[in-house]
Motif scaffolding. Sequence first.
Motif, PDB file in Angstrom:
ATOM      1  N   MET A   1      -9.995  46.370  14.486  1.00 50.25           N
ATOM      2  CA  MET A   1      -8.727  45.765  14.869  1.00 50.25           C
ATOM      3  C   MET A   1      -8.939  44.726  15.983  1.00 50.25           C
ATOM      4  SD  MET A   1      -5.312  47.740  16.161  1.00 50.25           S
ATOM      5  CE  MET A   1      -6.025  48.265  17.706  1.00 50.25           C
ATOM      6  N   ALA A   2      -9.784  45.057  16.951  1.00 54.59           N
ATOM      7  CA  ALA A   2      -9.975  44.180  18.111  1.00 54.59           C
ATOM      8  C   ALA A   2     -10.916  43.015  17.815  1.00 54.59           C
ATOM      9  CB  ALA A   2     -10.509  44.990  19.287  1.00 54.59           C
TER      10      ALA A   2
ATOM     11  N   ILE B   1     -11.291  52.868   5.058  1.00 63.18           N
ATOM     12  CA  ILE B   1     -10.517  52.805   6.302  1.00 63.18           C
ATOM     13  C   ILE B   1     -10.720  51.453   6.991  1.00 63.18           C
ATOM     14  CG2 ILE B   1     -10.165  53.850   8.578  1.00 63.18           C
ATOM     15  CD1 ILE B   1      -9.284  55.560   6.070  1.00 63.18           C
ATOM     16  N   CYS B   2     -11.952  50.984   7.033  1.00 67.85           N
ATOM     17  CA  CYS B   2     -12.238  49.696   7.673  1.00 67.85           C
ATOM     18  C   CYS B   2     -11.576  48.549   6.899  1.00 67.85           C
ATOM     19  CB  CYS B   2     -13.751  49.488   7.769  1.00 67.85           C
ATOM     20  SG  CYS B   2     -14.215  48.016   8.685  1.00 67.85           S
ATOM     21  N   TYR B   3     -11.627  48.595   5.586  1.00 68.64           N
ATOM     22  CA  TYR B   3     -11.000  47.544   4.774  1.00 68.64           C
ATOM     23  C   TYR B   3      -9.496  47.490   5.032  1.00 68.64           C
ATOM     24  CZ  TYR B   3      -9.430  44.877   0.759  1.00 68.64           C
ATOM     25  OH  TYR B   3      -8.837  43.940  -0.040  1.00 68.64           O
ATOM     26  N   LEU B   4      -8.857  48.659   5.034  1.00 70.29           N
ATOM     27  CA  LEU B   4      -7.416  48.695   5.299  1.00 70.29           C
ATOM     28  C   LEU B   4      -7.100  48.196   6.703  1.00 70.29           C
ATOM     29  CD1 LEU B   4      -6.512  52.107   3.626  1.00 70.29           C
ATOM     30  CD2 LEU B   4      -5.943  49.808   2.800  1.00 70.29           C
TER      31      LEU B   4
ATOM     32  N   LEU C   1      -4.896  44.789   7.896  1.00 72.65           N
ATOM     33  CA  LEU C   1      -3.718  44.919   8.746  1.00 72.65           C
ATOM     34  C   LEU C   1      -3.973  44.586  10.216  1.00 72.65           C
ATOM     35  CD1 LEU C   1      -2.534  48.356   7.323  1.00 72.65           C
ATOM     36  CD2 LEU C   1      -1.552  46.118   6.813  1.00 72.65           C
ATOM     37  N   HIS C   2      -5.173  44.092  10.559  1.00 69.67           N
ATOM     38  CA  HIS C   2      -5.526  44.000  11.979  1.00 69.67           C
ATOM     39  C   HIS C   2      -4.577  43.125  12.796  1.00 69.67           C
ATOM     40  CE1 HIS C   2      -7.630  40.233  10.940  1.00 69.67           C
ATOM     41  NE2 HIS C   2      -7.543  39.956  12.230  1.00 69.67           N
ATOM     42  N   LYS C   3      -4.082  42.033  12.247  1.00 72.11           N
ATOM     43  CA  LYS C   3      -3.165  41.178  13.025  1.00 72.11           C
ATOM     44  C   LYS C   3      -1.849  41.896  13.289  1.00 72.11           C
ATOM     45  CE  LYS C   3      -5.090  36.825  11.516  1.00 72.11           C
ATOM     46  NZ  LYS C   3      -4.893  35.603  10.738  1.00 72.11           N
ATOM     47  N   ARG C   4      -1.375  42.611  12.294  1.00 66.53           N
ATOM     48  CA  ARG C   4      -0.130  43.362  12.461  1.00 66.53           C
ATOM     49  C   ARG C   4      -0.324  44.530  13.414  1.00 66.53           C
ATOM     50  NH1 ARG C   4       2.232  44.488   6.898  1.00 66.53           N
ATOM     51  NH2 ARG C   4       2.076  42.241   6.924  1.00 66.53           N
ATOM     52  N   LEU C   5      -1.458  45.242  13.275  1.00 63.74           N
ATOM     53  CA  LEU C   5      -1.725  46.398  14.136  1.00 63.74           C
ATOM     54  C   LEU C   5      -1.786  46.008  15.608  1.00 63.74           C
ATOM     55  CD1 LEU C   5      -4.428  48.339  12.094  1.00 63.74           C
ATOM     56  CD2 LEU C   5      -2.132  49.121  12.648  1.00 63.74           C
ATOM     57  N   ARG C   6      -2.339  44.844  15.882  1.00 62.36           N
ATOM     58  CA  ARG C   6      -2.443  44.382  17.279  1.00 62.36           C
ATOM     59  C   ARG C   6      -1.083  44.208  17.932  1.00 62.36           C
ATOM     60  NH1 ARG C   6      -6.700  39.427  17.346  1.00 62.36           N
ATOM     61  NH2 ARG C   6      -8.477  40.517  16.452  1.00 62.36           N
ATOM     62  N   MET C   7      -0.093  43.830  17.135  1.00 66.64           N
ATOM     63  CA  MET C   7       1.242  43.584  17.693  1.00 66.64           C
ATOM     64  C   MET C   7       2.049  44.868  17.871  1.00 66.64           C
ATOM     65  SD  MET C   7       2.310  39.957  15.875  1.00 66.64           S
ATOM     66  CE  MET C   7       3.374  40.785  14.775  1.00 66.64           C
ATOM     67  N   PHE C   8       1.662  45.935  17.189  1.00 64.61           N
ATOM     68  CA  PHE C   8       2.404  47.193  17.290  1.00 64.61           C
ATOM     69  C   PHE C   8       2.243  47.795  18.673  1.00 64.61           C
ATOM     70  CE2 PHE C   8       1.936  48.468  12.519  1.00 64.61           C
ATOM     71  CZ  PHE C   8       2.911  47.546  12.173  1.00 64.61           C
ATOM     72  N   PRO C   9       3.297  48.444  19.178  1.00 62.11           N
ATOM     73  CA  PRO C   9       3.126  49.247  20.391  1.00 62.11           C
ATOM     74  C   PRO C   9       2.202  50.432  20.090  1.00 62.11           C
ATOM     75  CG  PRO C   9       5.432  49.260  19.631  1.00 62.11           C
ATOM     76  CD  PRO C   9       4.656  48.421  18.685  1.00 62.11           C
TER      77      PRO C   9
ATOM     78  N   ALA D   1      -0.540  54.558  16.802  1.00 63.69           N
ATOM     79  CA  ALA D   1      -0.936  55.956  16.637  1.00 63.69           C
ATOM     80  C   ALA D   1      -0.468  56.491  15.290  1.00 63.69           C
ATOM     81  CB  ALA D   1      -0.373  56.808  17.774  1.00 63.69           C
ATOM     82  N   LEU D   2       0.719  56.111  14.864  1.00 64.85           N
ATOM     83  CA  LEU D   2       1.193  56.537  13.546  1.00 64.85           C
ATOM     84  C   LEU D   2       0.336  55.950  12.433  1.00 64.85           C
ATOM     85  CD1 LEU D   2       5.056  56.345  14.067  1.00 64.85           C
ATOM     86  CD2 LEU D   2       3.628  58.404  13.887  1.00 64.85           C
ATOM     87  N   MET D   3      -0.078  54.695  12.591  1.00 64.62           N
ATOM     88  CA  MET D   3      -0.966  54.082  11.582  1.00 64.62           C
ATOM     89  C   MET D   3      -2.335  54.756  11.591  1.00 64.62           C
ATOM     90  SD  MET D   3       0.487  52.006   9.643  1.00 64.62           S
ATOM     91  CE  MET D   3      -0.964  51.375   8.862  1.00 64.62           C
ATOM     92  N   VAL D   4      -2.821  55.119  12.770  1.00 67.80           N
ATOM     93  CA  VAL D   4      -4.086  55.853  12.858  1.00 67.80           C
ATOM     94  C   VAL D   4      -3.949  57.188  12.136  1.00 67.80           C
ATOM     95  CG1 VAL D   4      -5.617  57.069  14.477  1.00 67.80           C
ATOM     96  CG2 VAL D   4      -4.949  54.702  14.920  1.00 67.80           C
ATOM     97  N   MET D   5      -2.799  57.846  12.304  1.00 62.82           N
ATOM     98  CA  MET D   5      -2.576  59.111  11.616  1.00 62.82           C
ATOM     99  C   MET D   5      -2.621  58.910  10.095  1.00 62.82           C
ATOM    100  SD  MET D   5       0.410  61.967  12.115  1.00 62.82           S
ATOM    101  CE  MET D   5       1.755  61.026  11.436  1.00 62.82           C
ATOM    102  N   VAL D   6      -2.028  57.840   9.601  1.00 67.03           N
ATOM    103  CA  VAL D   6      -2.053  57.561   8.160  1.00 67.03           C
ATOM    104  C   VAL D   6      -3.480  57.284   7.701  1.00 67.03           C
ATOM    105  CG1 VAL D   6      -1.330  55.889   6.407  1.00 67.03           C
ATOM    106  CG2 VAL D   6       0.336  56.767   8.046  1.00 67.03           C
ATOM    107  N   LEU D   7      -4.211  56.445   8.443  1.00 65.72           N
ATOM    108  CA  LEU D   7      -5.575  56.097   8.042  1.00 65.72           C
ATOM    109  C   LEU D   7      -6.508  57.310   8.088  1.00 65.72           C
ATOM    110  CD1 LEU D   7      -5.863  52.632   9.816  1.00 65.72           C
ATOM    111  CD2 LEU D   7      -5.720  53.047   7.357  1.00 65.72           C
ATOM    112  N   VAL D   8      -6.413  58.113   9.133  1.00 67.94           N
ATOM    113  CA  VAL D   8      -7.234  59.317   9.223  1.00 67.94           C
ATOM    114  C   VAL D   8      -6.798  60.321   8.153  1.00 67.94           C
ATOM    115  CG1 VAL D   8      -7.903  61.263  10.688  1.00 67.94           C
ATOM    116  CG2 VAL D   8      -7.804  58.968  11.647  1.00 67.94           C
ATOM    117  N   GLY D   9      -5.498  60.358   7.860  1.00 66.05           N
ATOM    118  CA  GLY D   9      -5.011  61.225   6.790  1.00 66.05           C
ATOM    119  C   GLY D   9      -5.598  60.835   5.438  1.00 66.05           C
ATOM    120  N   ILE D  10      -5.726  59.531   5.194  1.00 65.79           N
ATOM    121  CA  ILE D  10      -6.374  59.064   3.961  1.00 65.79           C
ATOM    122  C   ILE D  10      -7.821  59.561   3.918  1.00 65.79           C
ATOM    123  CG2 ILE D  10      -7.239  56.994   2.768  1.00 65.79           C
ATOM    124  CD1 ILE D  10      -4.662  55.582   3.756  1.00 65.79           C
ATOM    125  N   ASN D  11      -8.503  59.450   5.048  1.00 64.51           N
ATOM    126  CA  ASN D  11      -9.878  59.946   5.133  1.00 64.51           C
ATOM    127  C   ASN D  11      -9.938  61.443   4.832  1.00 64.51           C
ATOM    128  OD1 ASN D  11     -12.774  59.902   6.146  1.00 64.51           O
ATOM    129  ND2 ASN D  11     -11.821  61.303   7.592  1.00 64.51           N
TER     130      ASN D  11
END
Length: 161
Positions: free
Chosen positions: A47-48, A83-86, A90-98, A103-113
């Motif tokens: 993301m960074a 996970i990295c591809y997703l 979304l990295h530009k959008r993720l950067r703008m999220f509070p 954290a909710l997106m991390v939960m979704v991505l880790v949940g996929i894993n």
Amino acid sequence: MANKTGGGTIILATFLVGLMLSQMPLPQMAEWFRPEWVIMIMIYWAMALPERVGLGTAAVVGLGLDLIQGSPLGLNVISLLIICYLTLLLHKRLRMFPLVQQALMVMVLVGINQMLFNWAHSLMGTRGDSLLFLLPAVMSAFLWPWLFVILRGLRRTFRVA
């Protein structure tokens, strides 16, 4: 001025710390609550710094995780690549999220894993029918804001770009 050469050392060091934390012994009951450190670190760096940490890094780190954990060879590679591809998508959008939304997106991505791992293990007949396998996603989301602040501080302190 950005530290392009030394930045790789910082990134590698964070992945090594994540690998160590993922193998730290825990009591039997606490195993279900182990956060996915390596995945969270991969999400942060993708993301960074998407131009520096991408699919190649995910494949190498996933292979290392497969070897360390003794899991079926390629399972962590495929999981981290997805996970990295997703994250890269979304990295530009993720950067703008509070941080809470991140954290909710991390939960979704880790949940996929976790679902990928549960599916693979159920094919081998080594997993049960419980939904406890999703607890690491919840714990990862809970710890994400602190990990994000720590990694961002490291990136800014050492001027990793």
